[in-house]
Design an enzyme around this catalytic site. Sequence first.
Site, PDB file in Angstrom:
ATOM      1  N   HIS A 122      -3.777   1.673  -7.393  1.00 17.98           N
ATOM      2  CA  HIS A 122      -3.328   0.480  -6.683  1.00 17.98           C
ATOM      3  C   HIS A 122      -2.840  -0.559  -7.683  1.00 17.98           C
ATOM      4  O   HIS A 122      -3.639  -1.218  -8.344  1.00 17.98           O
ATOM      5  CB  HIS A 122      -4.466  -0.122  -5.868  1.00 17.98           C
ATOM      6  CG  HIS A 122      -4.818   0.661  -4.655  1.00 17.98           C
ATOM      7  ND1 HIS A 122      -5.449   0.099  -3.575  1.00 17.98           N
ATOM      8  CD2 HIS A 122      -4.611   1.952  -4.324  1.00 17.98           C
ATOM      9  CE1 HIS A 122      -5.632   1.018  -2.634  1.00 17.98           C
ATOM     10  NE2 HIS A 122      -5.130   2.157  -3.082  1.00 17.98           N
ATOM     11  N   ARG A 147       0.559   2.886  -5.878  1.00 20.42           N
ATOM     12  CA  ARG A 147       0.867   2.070  -4.707  1.00 20.42           C
ATOM     13  C   ARG A 147       1.259   0.680  -5.174  1.00 20.42           C
ATOM     14  O   ARG A 147       0.606   0.094  -6.038  1.00 20.42           O
ATOM     15  CB  ARG A 147      -0.345   1.984  -3.772  1.00 20.42           C
ATOM     16  CG  ARG A 147      -0.009   1.406  -2.411  1.00 20.42           C
ATOM     17  CD  ARG A 147      -1.243   1.199  -1.550  1.00 20.42           C
ATOM     18  NE  ARG A 147      -1.946  -0.025  -1.905  1.00 20.42           N
ATOM     19  CZ  ARG A 147      -2.901  -0.579  -1.161  1.00 20.42           C
ATOM     20  NH1 ARG A 147      -3.276   0.010  -0.038  1.00 20.42           N
ATOM     21  NH2 ARG A 147      -3.505  -1.684  -1.553  1.00 20.42           N
ATOM     22  N   TYR A 159      -3.435  -8.983   2.347  1.00 18.18           N
ATOM     23  CA  TYR A 159      -4.093  -7.694   2.129  1.00 18.18           C
ATOM     24  C   TYR A 159      -3.604  -7.002   0.859  1.00 18.18           C
ATOM     25  O   TYR A 159      -2.408  -6.945   0.585  1.00 18.18           O
ATOM     26  CB  TYR A 159      -3.853  -6.762   3.324  1.00 18.18           C
ATOM     27  CG  TYR A 159      -4.206  -5.337   2.998  1.00 18.18           C
ATOM     28  CD1 TYR A 159      -5.539  -4.953   2.958  1.00 18.18           C
ATOM     29  CD2 TYR A 159      -3.238  -4.411   2.657  1.00 18.18           C
ATOM     30  CE1 TYR A 159      -5.885  -3.661   2.606  1.00 18.18           C
ATOM     31  CE2 TYR A 159      -3.571  -3.117   2.306  1.00 18.18           C
ATOM     32  CZ  TYR A 159      -4.892  -2.744   2.291  1.00 18.18           C
ATOM     33  OH  TYR A 159      -5.230  -1.480   1.926  1.00 18.18           O
ATOM     34  N   ASP A 209       1.873   0.011   1.350  1.00 19.72           N
ATOM     35  CA  ASP A 209       1.071  -0.123   2.560  1.00 19.72           C
ATOM     36  C   ASP A 209       1.484  -1.387   3.312  1.00 19.72           C
ATOM     37  O   ASP A 209       1.288  -2.498   2.834  1.00 19.72           O
ATOM     38  CB  ASP A 209      -0.411  -0.182   2.185  1.00 19.72           C
ATOM     39  CG  ASP A 209      -1.334  -0.188   3.399  1.00 19.72           C
ATOM     40  OD1 ASP A 209      -0.824  -0.140   4.535  1.00 19.72           O
ATOM     41  OD2 ASP A 209      -2.561  -0.238   3.201  1.00 19.72           O
ATOM     42  N   HIS A 211       0.217  -2.082   6.305  1.00 27.18           N
ATOM     43  CA  HIS A 211      -1.050  -2.453   6.945  1.00 27.18           C
ATOM     44  C   HIS A 211      -0.859  -2.918   8.384  1.00 27.18           C
ATOM     45  O   HIS A 211      -1.422  -3.939   8.815  1.00 27.18           O
ATOM     46  CB  HIS A 211      -1.804  -3.503   6.124  1.00 27.18           C
ATOM     47  CG  HIS A 211      -3.284  -3.268   6.096  1.00 27.18           C
ATOM     48  ND1 HIS A 211      -4.183  -4.059   6.769  1.00 27.18           N
ATOM     49  CD2 HIS A 211      -4.017  -2.307   5.495  1.00 27.18           C
ATOM     50  CE1 HIS A 211      -5.407  -3.600   6.578  1.00 27.18           C
ATOM     51  NE2 HIS A 211      -5.331  -2.529   5.800  1.00 27.18           N
ATOM     52  N   GLU A 235       3.426   3.311   4.291  1.00 27.94           N
ATOM     53  CA  GLU A 235       2.162   3.544   5.007  1.00 27.94           C
ATOM     54  C   GLU A 235       1.938   2.538   6.118  1.00 27.94           C
ATOM     55  O   GLU A 235       2.172   1.338   5.943  1.00 27.94           O
ATOM     56  CB  GLU A 235       1.019   3.459   3.987  1.00 27.94           C
ATOM     57  CG  GLU A 235      -0.361   3.598   4.560  1.00 27.94           C
ATOM     58  CD  GLU A 235      -1.429   3.396   3.508  1.00 27.94           C
ATOM     59  OE1 GLU A 235      -2.594   3.190   3.896  1.00 27.94           O
ATOM     60  OE2 GLU A 235      -1.127   3.439   2.299  1.00 27.94           O
ATOM     61  N   GLU A 261      -5.343   6.462   8.442  1.00 26.71           N
ATOM     62  CA  GLU A 261      -6.655   6.139   7.874  1.00 26.71           C
ATOM     63  C   GLU A 261      -7.604   5.582   8.922  1.00 26.71           C
ATOM     64  O   GLU A 261      -8.819   5.622   8.727  1.00 26.71           O
ATOM     65  CB  GLU A 261      -6.537   5.182   6.685  1.00 26.71           C
ATOM     66  CG  GLU A 261      -6.196   3.758   7.011  1.00 26.71           C
ATOM     67  CD  GLU A 261      -6.180   2.883   5.760  1.00 26.71           C
ATOM     68  OE1 GLU A 261      -7.007   1.971   5.692  1.00 26.71           O
ATOM     69  OE2 GLU A 261      -5.342   3.121   4.876  1.00 26.71           O
ATOM     70  N   ARG A 282      -3.128  10.521   6.821  1.00 20.52           N
ATOM     71  CA  ARG A 282      -4.034   9.842   5.904  1.00 20.52           C
ATOM     72  C   ARG A 282      -5.472   9.785   6.400  1.00 20.52           C
ATOM     73  O   ARG A 282      -6.281   8.990   5.918  1.00 20.52           O
ATOM     74  CB  ARG A 282      -3.529   8.424   5.618  1.00 20.52           C
ATOM     75  CG  ARG A 282      -2.145   8.400   4.983  1.00 20.52           C
ATOM     76  CD  ARG A 282      -1.890   7.149   4.174  1.00 20.52           C
ATOM     77  NE  ARG A 282      -2.779   7.094   3.037  1.00 20.52           N
ATOM     78  CZ  ARG A 282      -3.741   6.196   2.872  1.00 20.52           C
ATOM     79  NH1 ARG A 282      -3.992   5.290   3.782  1.00 20.52           N
ATOM     80  NH2 ARG A 282      -4.495   6.228   1.795  1.00 20.52           N
ATOM     81  N   HIS A 311      -7.043   8.657   2.854  1.00 20.11           N
ATOM     82  CA  HIS A 311      -7.576   7.353   2.458  1.00 20.11           C
ATOM     83  C   HIS A 311      -8.679   7.551   1.422  1.00 20.11           C
ATOM     84  O   HIS A 311      -9.480   8.480   1.526  1.00 20.11           O
ATOM     85  CB  HIS A 311      -8.130   6.681   3.718  1.00 20.11           C
ATOM     86  CG  HIS A 311      -8.734   5.338   3.511  1.00 20.11           C
ATOM     87  ND1 HIS A 311      -8.040   4.282   2.971  1.00 20.11           N
ATOM     88  CD2 HIS A 311      -9.976   4.868   3.807  1.00 20.11           C
ATOM     89  CE1 HIS A 311      -8.829   3.221   2.934  1.00 20.11           C
ATOM     90  NE2 HIS A 311     -10.006   3.540   3.432  1.00 20.11           N
ATOM     91  N   GLU A 338      -5.535   9.047  -2.391  1.00 20.41           N
ATOM     92  CA  GLU A 338      -5.794   7.680  -2.833  1.00 20.41           C
ATOM     93  C   GLU A 338      -7.064   7.650  -3.679  1.00 20.41           C
ATOM     94  O   GLU A 338      -8.043   8.332  -3.367  1.00 20.41           O
ATOM     95  CB  GLU A 338      -5.958   6.769  -1.625  1.00 20.41           C
ATOM     96  CG  GLU A 338      -6.193   5.321  -1.972  1.00 20.41           C
ATOM     97  CD  GLU A 338      -6.271   4.436  -0.739  1.00 20.41           C
ATOM     98  OE1 GLU A 338      -6.106   3.214  -0.876  1.00 20.41           O
ATOM     99  OE2 GLU A 338      -6.509   4.974   0.368  1.00 20.41           O
ATOM    100  N   TRP A 401      -4.590  -7.210  11.134  1.00 16.49           N
ATOM    101  CA  TRP A 401      -5.053  -7.089   9.763  1.00 16.49           C
ATOM    102  C   TRP A 401      -5.192  -5.623   9.414  1.00 16.49           C
ATOM    103  O   TRP A 401      -4.577  -5.088   8.566  1.00 16.49           O
ATOM    104  CB  TRP A 401      -6.407  -7.766   9.543  1.00 16.49           C
ATOM    105  CG  TRP A 401      -6.682  -7.880   8.079  1.00 16.49           C
ATOM    106  CD1 TRP A 401      -6.279  -8.903   7.253  1.00 16.49           C
ATOM    107  CD2 TRP A 401      -7.366  -6.935   7.240  1.00 16.49           C
ATOM    108  NE1 TRP A 401      -6.667  -8.647   5.971  1.00 16.49           N
ATOM    109  CE2 TRP A 401      -7.337  -7.439   5.925  1.00 16.49           C
ATOM    110  CE3 TRP A 401      -7.978  -5.709   7.457  1.00 16.49           C
ATOM    111  CZ2 TRP A 401      -7.912  -6.765   4.831  1.00 16.49           C
ATOM    112  CZ3 TRP A 401      -8.547  -5.036   6.387  1.00 16.49           C
ATOM    113  CH2 TRP A 401      -8.508  -5.566   5.091  1.00 16.49           C
TER     114      TRP A 401
END
Length: 401
Positions: A122, A147, A159, A209, A211, A235, A261, A282, A311, A338, A401
């Site tokens: 990340h 990522r 996030y 991501d 999110h 993602e 995820e 994921r 995930h 990940e 979120w």
Amino acid sequence: MRIASARVVVCSPGRNFVTLKIETDEGVTGVGDATLNGREMAVAAYLTEHVIPALIGRDPARIEDTWQYLYRGAYWRRGPVTMSAIAAVDTALWDIKGKVAGLPVYQLLGGRSREGVTVYGHANGTSVPSLLESVARFVEQGYRAVRIQASPPGMTDIYGISTAPIYEPASSAIPSETIWSTPAYLDFIPSIFAAVRAEFGPSLRLTHDVHHRLTPIEAARLGRALEPYALTWLEDPVPAESQEAYRLIRQHTTTPLAVGEVFNSIWDASTLISEQLIDYIRATVVHAGGITHLRRVFDLAALHHVRTGSHGATDLSPVCMSAALHLDLAIPNFGLQEYMPHSAETDAVFPHGYRFEAGYLHPSEEPGLGVDIDEAEAARYPYRAASLPVARLEDGTMHNW
């Protein structure tokens, strides 16, 4: 051999984890992860009050039958609490089976399909220069995939962006609130990928991501804008409940899509997979019913040219990570895994044999999963209530979120 006892251990070495430990009448033990970030005690209660009493006296070798017993035997099926509890039992039973057989779990799943499990790190920043510095650190460590997340100008506390060594979004018992601007985000994100590609070239695999923050047409616009930068995947572009949205996104962009995820079962993913509306699934061991059920999801995906990308953030314990690596190593359609390293405190609570080397993770060669929980060490870190944040738009409207 019979299951003689089982207990739930809840601890917080930097963040909360829920672990199930099963012991047989011959002294063989197995561990399973039951962590559900922000709702840990719900799973702990489900296990303690409903699942554990039903396990005593069962044959631990009957993994499939136990899975069906816990799933079909409960009228109220599915959902993150139920499936995380089932996953913990299933994972612990695979751990026991491996120990009894004297083999690492991946050997029981068919053996190696690859030499190592490619993982992504990340990289994040509060600006483009700080993001490039973060990417460089991962490249220097040998990562082959990263990522990319960065804060759009004027937006803070969004996030995935943190300067802390260990990222943990769950903090106060009452959720904190963050502010989100979709126009600022859509305007900014293509520029960070342009900068990363200019600095690191075409060979580094890149993901991003969203999110769940966009509408379908906004996601399509973003995917199209990112096509020149050849992402491995985009993602969670829209909320996972909106599976019809992926048909619209597919009509407008060739950027690969990843989702799952927050999925708990094969039924959550079956349409997306069978209609080839996504490229990576994921779902993860702990939230999708354990090794037994996640293997079903991955086998379905293999039939439809969908690869895996489980995930693997720090809200999953080393028990789950170890289980994921054994499955990753065995399946034919593995994509990426990940990987966020845990804190030293967490690693001490969960001694494990998996290791990172040159961009790959390698599972333990010990019988079973090659991971355990040190209960004396865990007792040093009692549970503390912590919730994930919520997001609002600039006018105060609640957002995903």
